[in-house]
Design a protein around this motif. Sequence first.
Motif, PDB file in Angstrom:
ATOM      1  N   LYS A  19       0.835  -1.209   0.000  1.00  0.00           N
ATOM      2  CA  LYS A  19       0.000   0.000   0.000  1.00  0.00           C
ATOM      3  C   LYS A  19       0.868   1.257   0.000  1.00  0.00           C
ATOM      4  N   THR A  20       1.915   1.233   0.822  1.00  0.00           N
ATOM      5  CA  THR A  20       2.817   2.387   0.896  1.00  0.00           C
ATOM      6  C   THR A  20       3.517   2.614  -0.439  1.00  0.00           C
ATOM      7  N   SER A  21       3.932   1.534  -1.102  1.00  0.00           N
ATOM      8  CA  SER A  21       4.611   1.682  -2.398  1.00  0.00           C
ATOM      9  C   SER A  21       3.684   2.306  -3.437  1.00  0.00           C
ATOM     10  N   LYS A  22       2.404   1.957  -3.385  1.00  0.00           N
ATOM     11  CA  LYS A  22       1.432   2.554  -4.322  1.00  0.00           C
ATOM     12  C   LYS A  22       1.284   4.053  -4.068  1.00  0.00           C
ATOM     13  N   ILE A  23       1.258   4.426  -2.802  1.00  0.00           N
ATOM     14  CA  ILE A  23       1.165   5.855  -2.457  1.00  0.00           C
ATOM     15  C   ILE A  23       2.408   6.592  -2.926  1.00  0.00           C
ATOM     16  N   ILE A  24       3.573   6.002  -2.684  1.00  0.00           N
ATOM     17  CA  ILE A  24       4.830   6.628  -3.098  1.00  0.00           C
ATOM     18  C   ILE A  24       4.856   6.806  -4.609  1.00  0.00           C
ATOM     19  N   ARG A  25       4.457   5.784  -5.343  1.00  0.00           N
ATOM     20  CA  ARG A  25       4.423   5.892  -6.814  1.00  0.00           C
ATOM     21  C   ARG A  25       3.526   7.045  -7.260  1.00  0.00           C
ATOM     22  N   SER A  26       2.401   7.215  -6.589  1.00  0.00           N
ATOM     23  CA  SER A  26       1.490   8.286  -6.989  1.00  0.00           C
ATOM     24  C   SER A  26       2.036   9.671  -6.635  1.00  0.00           C
ATOM     25  N   LEU A  27       2.866   9.756  -5.596  1.00  0.00           N
ATOM     26  CA  LEU A  27       3.431  11.041  -5.179  1.00  0.00           C
ATOM     27  C   LEU A  27       4.750  11.381  -5.887  1.00  0.00           C
ATOM     28  N   ASP A  28       5.351  10.408  -6.529  1.00  0.00           N
ATOM     29  CA  ASP A  28       6.659  10.586  -7.172  1.00  0.00           C
ATOM     30  C   ASP A  28       6.516  11.306  -8.515  1.00  0.00           C
ATOM     31  N   ILE A  29       6.142  12.571  -8.454  1.00  0.00           N
ATOM     32  CA  ILE A  29       5.876  13.344  -9.676  1.00  0.00           C
ATOM     33  C   ILE A  29       7.143  13.637 -10.481  1.00  0.00           C
ATOM     34  N   LEU A  30       8.302  13.570  -9.832  1.00  0.00           N
ATOM     35  CA  LEU A  30       9.564  13.818 -10.530  1.00  0.00           C
ATOM     36  C   LEU A  30      10.182  12.537 -11.080  1.00  0.00           C
ATOM     37  N   ASN A  31       9.530  11.411 -10.811  1.00  0.00           N
ATOM     38  CA  ASN A  31       9.994  10.106 -11.291  1.00  0.00           C
ATOM     39  C   ASN A  31      11.444   9.822 -10.871  1.00  0.00           C
ATOM     40  N   LEU A  32      11.722  10.019  -9.591  1.00  0.00           N
ATOM     41  CA  LEU A  32      13.072   9.832  -9.070  1.00  0.00           C
ATOM     42  C   LEU A  32      13.248   8.538  -8.278  1.00  0.00           C
ATOM     43  N   ILE A  33      12.152   7.822  -8.048  1.00  0.00           N
ATOM     44  CA  ILE A  33      12.215   6.637  -7.194  1.00  0.00           C
ATOM     45  C   ILE A  33      11.852   5.390  -7.989  1.00  0.00           C
ATOM     46  N   ASP A  34      12.762   4.428  -7.957  1.00  0.00           N
ATOM     47  CA  ASP A  34      12.523   3.130  -8.565  1.00  0.00           C
ATOM     48  C   ASP A  34      12.234   2.156  -7.428  1.00  0.00           C
ATOM     49  N   LEU A  35      10.966   1.809  -7.240  1.00  0.00           N
ATOM     50  CA  LEU A  35      10.562   0.884  -6.180  1.00  0.00           C
ATOM     51  C   LEU A  35      10.669  -0.546  -6.691  1.00  0.00           C
ATOM     52  N   VAL A  36      11.395  -1.380  -5.939  1.00  0.00           N
ATOM     53  CA  VAL A  36      11.632  -2.755  -6.346  1.00  0.00           C
ATOM     54  C   VAL A  36      11.184  -3.696  -5.236  1.00  0.00           C
ATOM     55  N   GLY A  37      10.195  -4.531  -5.535  1.00  0.00           N
ATOM     56  CA  GLY A  37       9.783  -5.570  -4.594  1.00  0.00           C
ATOM     57  C   GLY A  37      10.817  -6.677  -4.632  1.00  0.00           C
ATOM     58  N   PHE A  38      11.471  -6.941  -3.517  1.00  0.00           N
ATOM     59  CA  PHE A  38      12.625  -7.844  -3.534  1.00  0.00           C
ATOM     60  C   PHE A  38      12.273  -9.333  -3.538  1.00  0.00           C
ATOM     61  N   ARG A  39      11.039  -9.701  -3.298  1.00  0.00           N
ATOM     62  CA  ARG A  39      10.686 -11.122  -3.152  1.00  0.00           C
ATOM     63  C   ARG A  39      10.825 -11.943  -4.434  1.00  0.00           C
ATOM     64  N   GLU A  40      10.502 -11.383  -5.578  1.00  0.00           N
ATOM     65  CA  GLU A  40      10.529 -12.148  -6.822  1.00  0.00           C
ATOM     66  C   GLU A  40      11.766 -11.892  -7.677  1.00  0.00           C
ATOM     67  N   ILE A  41      12.715 -11.138  -7.153  1.00  0.00           N
ATOM     68  CA  ILE A  41      13.886 -10.790  -7.952  1.00  0.00           C
ATOM     69  C   ILE A  41      15.071 -11.651  -7.534  1.00  0.00           C
ATOM     70  N   GLU A  42      15.697 -12.287  -8.507  1.00  0.00           N
ATOM     71  CA  GLU A  42      16.869 -13.120  -8.213  1.00  0.00           C
ATOM     72  C   GLU A  42      18.142 -12.280  -8.120  1.00  0.00           C
ATOM     73  N   ASP A  43      18.369 -11.408  -9.097  1.00  0.00           N
ATOM     74  CA  ASP A  43      19.584 -10.597  -9.127  1.00  0.00           C
ATOM     75  C   ASP A  43      19.222  -9.145  -8.852  1.00  0.00           C
ATOM     76  N   MET A  44      19.493  -8.701  -7.606  1.00  0.00           N
ATOM     77  CA  MET A  44      19.119  -7.346  -7.218  1.00  0.00           C
ATOM     78  C   MET A  44      20.263  -6.353  -7.407  1.00  0.00           C
ATOM     79  N   ASP A  45      21.364  -6.784  -7.918  1.00  0.00           N
ATOM     80  CA  ASP A  45      22.569  -5.992  -8.180  1.00  0.00           C
ATOM     81  C   ASP A  45      23.097  -5.223  -6.967  1.00  0.00           C
TER      82      ASP A  45
END
Length: 130
Positions: A19-45
Amino acid sequence: MEMLKVKVFYDNWCPICIKTSKIIRSLDILNLIDLVGFREIEDMDIEITKVELEEKMYAVNLRNRKIVSGIHALILLTSRIPLLIPLSIIFKMLSLVGLGQVLYSLLAKNRFLISIGNCTTNSCTINKNK
């Protein structure tokens, strides 16, 4: 603006985190935040284990590749959203007086309590026994 971009890793099994990530995405008007859910990602670099990511939020400043966690990740994230800059300042002040990480840790460890009524799986019990 590219220099200000950050990558934030969040727990995409946690209902309150989703829920918080959805709110952050809606508030990120400058498109500066890349939100990554870590559960399904194998290589997080990044050199952080999933166990560490379960315990607290991590963020990477993409300009210098510096990794921060907990309250410092929250400060980095909120400082990139114009509407949340006042909150960022409060978090920074709490951090400077030694309360920021304490309060963040308390919230992170007890997030399953906050999520009561929002859980449809056992995901809210991740930190329950820690």
